[in-house]
Design an enzyme around this catalytic site. Sequence first.
Site, mmCIF file in Angstrom:
data_model
loop_
_atom_site.group_PDB
_atom_site.id
_atom_site.type_symbol
_atom_site.label_atom_id
_atom_site.label_comp_id
_atom_site.label_asym_id
_atom_site.label_seq_id
_atom_site.Cartn_x
_atom_site.Cartn_y
_atom_site.Cartn_z
ATOM 1 N N LYS A 146 -5.079 7.766 1.947
ATOM 2 C CA LYS A 146 -4.394 6.507 2.496
ATOM 3 C C LYS A 146 -5.342 5.520 2.856
ATOM 4 O O LYS A 146 -4.665 4.266 2.947
ATOM 5 C CB LYS A 146 -3.408 6.778 3.790
ATOM 6 C CG LYS A 146 -2.345 7.914 3.655
ATOM 7 C CD LYS A 146 -1.882 8.621 4.712
ATOM 8 C CE LYS A 146 -0.899 9.718 4.456
ATOM 9 N NZ LYS A 146 -0.671 10.341 6.038
ATOM 10 N N VAL A 147 -6.556 5.706 3.232
ATOM 11 C CA VAL A 147 -7.220 4.705 3.080
ATOM 12 C C VAL A 147 -8.761 4.874 2.461
ATOM 13 O O VAL A 147 -9.045 6.238 2.407
ATOM 14 C CB VAL A 147 -7.956 4.563 4.661
ATOM 15 C CG1 VAL A 147 -9.231 3.547 4.845
ATOM 16 C CG2 VAL A 147 -6.626 4.304 5.819
#
Length: 202
Positions: free
Chosen positions: A171-172
């Site tokens: 997600k990051v």
Amino acid sequence: VNRTGNIFVPNDRFAYFDIFMQKFLEKIYQEQKQQQKILCPKDFIYELGKEVAQEKNHEQSIIYWAAKNNIPVFCPGIVDGSLGDMMAFFKQSHPDFILDVSREVLDISRIALNSEKTGGIILGGGISKHFTLNANIFKEGLDYAVYINTGQEFDGSDSGARIDEAISWGKVKVTAPHVKIYGDATIIFPLLVAGSLVEEET
């Protein structure tokens, strides 16, 4: 006096909100029937921002400015709270009224996929935090991330999860500059914004 979250609000504002929303929902419902167009929360908020433009103090409204500048405002938890209550009351007398919450996921994912880079300044936790992070899985993660919340990792919630948890899910990005600030976002974020606007002393 009543409250929304941690903000005190006079009770007559709740009564006005009810009247305002029932009129607005009726307008949206009639357009839905005539145009066979079902709105998602982002579109609903855009229309609400245009409606707020008729109000006396409309320039104090975030959704007014977002609608005026065609900036999408996503609200994955739109039915949780007073606005959801208004919709539930309205749906009792208009059972065919529909708000398409699933299209919201598609819309924000498309924005992420079509962006060269994405960054997140995530204030607080919960559904809004996860909604933003999850959309960026499809482009291999945010390029920049700032969390500001009071959530702690030990409670096992997404709100308390650190950024390395989001990195583990994609997600990051692993290479993304990132920071988590533990504190009240209503205090910390205005200070960060003010600090970013102050010219450095030479």
